[in-house]
Design a protein around this motif. Structure first.
Motif, PDB file in Angstrom:
ATOM      1  N   SER A  55       1.149  -1.338   0.029  1.00  0.00           N
ATOM      2  CA  SER A  55      -0.062   0.181   0.173  1.00  0.00           C
ATOM      3  C   SER A  55       1.488   1.535  -0.141  1.00  0.00           C
ATOM      4  O   SER A  55       1.637   1.259   0.959  1.00  0.00           O
ATOM      5  N   ALA A  56       0.450   1.784  -0.739  1.00  0.00           N
ATOM      6  CA  ALA A  56       1.511   3.195  -0.662  1.00  0.00           C
ATOM      7  C   ALA A  56       2.977   3.116  -1.063  1.00  0.00           C
ATOM      8  O   ALA A  56       3.489   3.876  -0.522  1.00  0.00           O
ATOM      9  N   GLN A  57       3.254   2.759  -1.824  1.00  0.00           N
ATOM     10  CA  GLN A  57       4.812   2.288  -1.990  1.00  0.00           C
ATOM     11  C   GLN A  57       5.119   1.334  -0.659  1.00  0.00           C
ATOM     12  O   GLN A  57       6.648   1.709  -0.738  1.00  0.00           O
ATOM     13  N   PHE A  58       4.828   1.238   0.224  1.00  0.00           N
ATOM     14  CA  PHE A  58       5.056   1.240   1.465  1.00  0.00           C
ATOM     15  C   PHE A  58       5.687  -0.470   1.258  1.00  0.00           C
ATOM     16  O   PHE A  58       5.408  -1.799   1.477  1.00  0.00           O
ATOM     17  N   ARG A  59       7.232  -1.106   2.332  1.00  0.00           N
ATOM     18  CA  ARG A  59       7.739  -1.648   1.804  1.00  0.00           C
ATOM     19  C   ARG A  59       7.887  -2.762   3.685  1.00  0.00           C
ATOM     20  O   ARG A  59       8.992  -2.518   3.832  1.00  0.00           O
ATOM     21  N   PRO A  60       6.971  -2.982   4.109  1.00  0.00           N
ATOM     22  CA  PRO A  60       7.627  -4.174   5.567  1.00  0.00           C
ATOM     23  C   PRO A  60       8.944  -4.913   4.751  1.00  0.00           C
ATOM     24  O   PRO A  60       9.259  -5.656   6.457  1.00  0.00           O
ATOM     25  N   ILE A  61       9.182  -5.397   3.815  1.00  0.00           N
ATOM     26  CA  ILE A  61      10.380  -5.757   3.993  1.00  0.00           C
ATOM     27  C   ILE A  61      11.400  -5.739   4.488  1.00  0.00           C
ATOM     28  O   ILE A  61      12.536  -6.286   5.515  1.00  0.00           O
ATOM     29  N   TYR A  62      12.287  -4.276   4.186  1.00  0.00           N
ATOM     30  CA  TYR A  62      12.736  -3.423   4.984  1.00  0.00           C
ATOM     31  C   TYR A  62      12.952  -3.778   6.619  1.00  0.00           C
ATOM     32  O   TYR A  62      14.133  -3.917   6.893  1.00  0.00           O
ATOM     33  N   THR A  63      12.114  -3.271   7.487  1.00  0.00           N
ATOM     34  CA  THR A  63      12.522  -4.104   8.803  1.00  0.00           C
ATOM     35  C   THR A  63      12.677  -5.084   9.398  1.00  0.00           C
ATOM     36  O   THR A  63      13.588  -5.143   9.522  1.00  0.00           O
ATOM     37  N   GLN A  64      11.811  -6.378   8.095  1.00  0.00           N
ATOM     38  CA  GLN A  64      11.623  -7.296   8.747  1.00  0.00           C
ATOM     39  C   GLN A  64      13.557  -7.492   7.735  1.00  0.00           C
ATOM     40  O   GLN A  64      14.051  -8.337   9.392  1.00  0.00           O
ATOM     41  N   GLU A  65      13.977  -7.203   7.358  1.00  0.00           N
ATOM     42  CA  GLU A  65      15.553  -7.449   6.906  1.00  0.00           C
ATOM     43  C   GLU A  65      15.777  -7.280   7.901  1.00  0.00           C
ATOM     44  O   GLU A  65      17.004  -7.066   8.616  1.00  0.00           O
ATOM     45  N   ALA A  66      15.914  -5.421   8.559  1.00  0.00           N
ATOM     46  CA  ALA A  66      17.157  -4.860   9.376  1.00  0.00           C
ATOM     47  C   ALA A  66      17.355  -6.075  10.593  1.00  0.00           C
ATOM     48  O   ALA A  66      18.057  -5.470  11.281  1.00  0.00           O
ATOM     49  N   VAL A  67      16.349  -6.487  11.128  1.00  0.00           N
ATOM     50  CA  VAL A  67      15.448  -7.041  12.402  1.00  0.00           C
ATOM     51  C   VAL A  67      17.059  -8.216  12.490  1.00  0.00           C
ATOM     52  O   VAL A  67      17.303  -8.870  13.222  1.00  0.00           O
ATOM     53  N   ALA A  68      16.655  -9.040  10.649  1.00  0.00           N
ATOM     54  CA  ALA A  68      17.213  -9.858  10.570  1.00  0.00           C
ATOM     55  C   ALA A  68      18.849  -9.935  10.632  1.00  0.00           C
ATOM     56  O   ALA A  68      19.478 -10.780  11.486  1.00  0.00           O
ATOM     57  N   ASP A  69      19.697  -8.658  10.221  1.00  0.00           N
ATOM     58  CA  ASP A  69      20.595  -8.170  10.401  1.00  0.00           C
ATOM     59  C   ASP A  69      20.913  -8.062  11.637  1.00  0.00           C
ATOM     60  O   ASP A  69      22.994  -8.226  11.549  1.00  0.00           O
ATOM     61  N   LEU A  70      19.990  -7.693  12.211  1.00  0.00           N
ATOM     62  CA  LEU A  70      20.529  -6.761  13.501  1.00  0.00           C
ATOM     63  C   LEU A  70      20.987  -8.032  13.909  1.00  0.00           C
ATOM     64  O   LEU A  70      22.270  -8.088  14.882  1.00  0.00           O
ATOM     65  N   ALA A  71      19.953  -9.058  14.537  1.00  0.00           N
ATOM     66  CA  ALA A  71      20.302 -10.230  14.824  1.00  0.00           C
ATOM     67  C   ALA A  71      21.373 -10.817  14.634  1.00  0.00           C
ATOM     68  O   ALA A  71      22.528 -11.536  15.416  1.00  0.00           O
ATOM     69  N   THR A  72      21.809 -11.277  13.496  1.00  0.00           N
ATOM     70  CA  THR A  72      23.039 -11.606  12.384  1.00  0.00           C
ATOM     71  C   THR A  72      24.758 -11.011  13.436  1.00  0.00           C
ATOM     72  O   THR A  72      25.513 -11.567  13.422  1.00  0.00           O
ATOM     73  N   SER A  73      24.422  -9.844  13.393  1.00  0.00           N
ATOM     74  CA  SER A  73      24.985  -8.291  13.938  1.00  0.00           C
ATOM     75  C   SER A  73      25.588  -8.741  14.996  1.00  0.00           C
ATOM     76  O   SER A  73      26.952  -8.819  15.254  1.00  0.00           O
ATOM     77  N   ILE A  74      24.781  -8.974  15.657  1.00  0.00           N
ATOM     78  CA  ILE A  74      25.341  -8.365  17.195  1.00  0.00           C
ATOM     79  C   ILE A  74      25.865  -9.940  17.655  1.00  0.00           C
ATOM     80  O   ILE A  74      26.902 -10.286  18.067  1.00  0.00           O
ATOM     81  N   GLU A  75      26.009 -11.073  16.520  1.00  0.00           N
ATOM     82  CA  GLU A  75      26.038 -12.426  16.878  1.00  0.00           C
ATOM     83  C   GLU A  75      27.657 -12.590  16.103  1.00  0.00           C
ATOM     84  O   GLU A  75      28.387 -12.722  16.267  1.00  0.00           O
ATOM     85  N   ASN A  76      27.825 -11.680  15.329  1.00  0.00           N
ATOM     86  CA  ASN A  76      29.359 -11.666  14.900  1.00  0.00           C
ATOM     87  C   ASN A  76      29.709 -10.394  15.431  1.00  0.00           C
ATOM     88  O   ASN A  76      30.973 -10.716  15.601  1.00  0.00           O
ATOM     89  N   ALA A  77      29.376  -9.216  15.979  1.00  0.00           N
ATOM     90  CA  ALA A  77      29.875  -8.809  17.482  1.00  0.00           C
ATOM     91  C   ALA A  77      30.460  -8.905  17.696  1.00  0.00           C
ATOM     92  O   ALA A  77      31.058  -8.876  18.993  1.00  0.00           O
ATOM     93  N   GLN A  78      29.338 -10.596  18.354  1.00  0.00           N
ATOM     94  CA  GLN A  78      29.825 -11.024  19.838  1.00  0.00           C
ATOM     95  C   GLN A  78      29.834 -10.118  20.835  1.00  0.00           C
ATOM     96  O   GLN A  78      30.441 -10.261  22.023  1.00  0.00           O
ATOM     97  N   THR A  79      28.765  -9.163  21.041  1.00  0.00           N
ATOM     98  CA  THR A  79      28.991  -8.215  22.222  1.00  0.00           C
ATOM     99  C   THR A  79      27.819  -8.701  22.857  1.00  0.00           C
ATOM    100  O   THR A  79      26.446  -8.149  22.396  1.00  0.00           O
TER     101      THR A  79
END
Length: 209
Positions: free
Chosen positions: A116-140
């Protein structure tokens, strides 16, 4: 100025907590990462390097950005590494691995990645996935404050040894400046507690040697 990369020493010396901030765009669903509780046009240009008709460069307008999550890290070095990881993954999705990312993105009936109105829910979903991966990679070890409980997704996607989750009070979200200041002070208190414990453990270890 808050528009450049900040080192761990700079963040500590200037009174910031070891945090990373995620802001989501209300119109497009795009997510912006920041080392500080604010952002600039420079960050937008840096994180959206090759905009196109399906992924336009978002506006700096403050009224269309909302706080999505605040990540408290256990060290300043960890917060810097986490931020670097997030920006790198964004760059890979948009540049070097763009074709791969596009294949995995769900589409509407017209074959486009927006709804709707060019809203892209996939971007927030990808950001959450990247956050989980990045925390694991940083081991913080991290505590994530979410604007909504459901945004974090399934708990199985998170490393329970590294990450804890909290929801931000909805009333507090209505005054983001005050909220960010409160979260910063709390994070600094927790960081100082951890630092004190580490020093005490080192002293005890030296005494037993």
């Amino acid at each position: 100025m808050s528009n450049r990369f900040r080192s761990a020493n700079w963040l500590a010396k200037n009174g910031y907590a070891p945090q990373v901030f995620l802001f989501r765009n209300l119109e497009s669903g795009q997510v912006l990462y920041s080392q500080l509780p604010t952002f600039t046009d420079y960050q937008i240009k840096t994180q959206f390097q090759r905009p196109n008709w399906q992924n336009k460069r978002p506006s700096l307008r403050r009224d269309i950005w909302r706080l999505m999550a605040v990540v408290d890290c256990d060290t300043y070095e960890g917060s810097v590494k986490l931020y670097e990881n997030l920006v790198q993954l964004r760059s890979m999705r948009d540049l070097t691995l763009k074709d791969v990312a596009m294949r995995f993105r769900p589409r509407n009936k017209d074959g486009n990645i927006w709804y709707s109105a060019q809203f892209r829910p996939i971007y927030t979903q990808e950001a959450v996935a990247d956050l989980a991966t990045s925390i694991e990679n940083a081991q913080t070890k991290s505590k994530i404050h979410w604007e909504d409980e459901w945004r974090k997704g399934e708990m199985s996607n998170w490393d329970g040894n590294l990450v804890t989750h909290e929801s931000i009070d909805r009333v507090a979200l209505q005054t983001p400046k005050a909220l960010l200041e409160e979260l910063k002070e709390k994070a600094k208190v927790e960081f100082n507690k951890l630092k004190t414990v580490d020093v005490e453990e080192q002293q005890q270890s030296q005494q037993t040697v």
